[in-house]
Design a protein around this motif. Sequence first.
Motif, mmCIF file in Angstrom:
data_model
loop_
_atom_site.group_PDB
_atom_site.id
_atom_site.type_symbol
_atom_site.label_atom_id
_atom_site.label_comp_id
_atom_site.label_asym_id
_atom_site.label_seq_id
_atom_site.Cartn_x
_atom_site.Cartn_y
_atom_site.Cartn_z
ATOM 1 N N ALA A 17 22.370 68.133 35.607
ATOM 2 C CA ALA A 17 23.479 69.066 35.797
ATOM 3 C C ALA A 17 23.355 69.751 37.154
ATOM 4 O O ALA A 17 22.260 70.094 37.611
ATOM 5 N N ARG B 129 30.187 67.841 41.090
ATOM 6 C CA ARG B 129 29.067 68.224 40.234
ATOM 7 C C ARG B 129 29.509 68.220 38.782
ATOM 8 O O ARG B 129 30.699 68.365 38.486
ATOM 9 N N HIS B 130 28.539 68.084 37.890
ATOM 10 C CA HIS B 130 28.793 68.207 36.458
ATOM 11 C C HIS B 130 28.021 69.395 35.910
ATOM 12 O O HIS B 130 26.908 69.694 36.359
ATOM 13 N N ARG B 131 28.592 70.038 34.916
ATOM 14 C CA ARG B 131 27.940 71.200 34.319
ATOM 15 C C ARG B 131 26.831 70.798 33.366
ATOM 16 O O ARG B 131 25.980 71.607 33.020
ATOM 17 N N VAL C 70 26.870 62.359 27.691
ATOM 18 C CA VAL C 70 26.904 63.746 28.155
ATOM 19 C C VAL C 70 26.071 64.590 27.201
ATOM 20 O O VAL C 70 26.333 64.613 25.998
ATOM 21 N N MET D 183 23.726 64.189 32.389
ATOM 22 C CA MET D 183 24.442 62.977 32.023
ATOM 23 C C MET D 183 23.552 61.755 32.209
ATOM 24 O O MET D 183 22.676 61.732 33.070
#
Length: 252
Positions: free
Chosen positions: A68, A33-35, A86, A38
């Motif tokens: 996110a 996962r990304h915070r 990002v 994107m």
Amino acid sequence: MRQVAIHDRHSANPMLVVIGQPKVDPGSVGEHRHRRNMLCWSESGTIALHAAGREWLVPPNQGLWIPAGILHAVEVRQPGGVRVVVFVDDHGPGEWREPTGVAITPLVAELIVHLDENRQRGTLRHHAESLLLGVLEPVPNTVFDVPIPTDDRIRGIADALIANPADPRDLDEWAFAVKAGVRTISRLFTAETGMTFARWRTRVRMRAAVGHLAAGASVGAAARAVGYRKPAAFAETFHRLTGQHPGIYRSG
């Protein structure tokens, strides 16, 4: 000397950061996962993203919005350049709560490249960031995502067709292969993918064709690679599903 002092307070606070990679080799990254939100743009390569029971293909000249917190895995299928935007804080289209195809128009592409190559903060960069946020649009009527069934009786069929979209077997033959009734297979495909077997297979074929085109194949070669004997029939189907001629995705 601190240059931030000569700019207004908005230009000192970035809304996004662009990370460019000129060459990404084939490979995969497991689930993560990304915070932050994107936008992944496959500038010259082809990548696939797996998330929430679906698989998205990101060919050149297309982008993919990844919200996110979305658990996803990434596979690089065709090496090439990739740029990732990002978004800081909650910037970006808030209504896009799942992976979404994004149209990388010439303007969007130029803005991403400019922001990647000119990273100094300032009023002009702030304006460029704002413009990029304002011109992002989802790709309409896309075939670049495919729902993946979970039922064992049709998951094997789905995996086989994704691996070889040109497989000519019809629904009767597939039902025999997995030892299930035709009606059962037909019902399961509709229930688990939201479309008939024929429509799902066509979507898989068109998506696979994009990968061949992105790798430099001609329209005729791409058609044959995904099971079409006549390029004209393939081009007609491709245009019906995407609204575009397949040649637009051909590398070079």
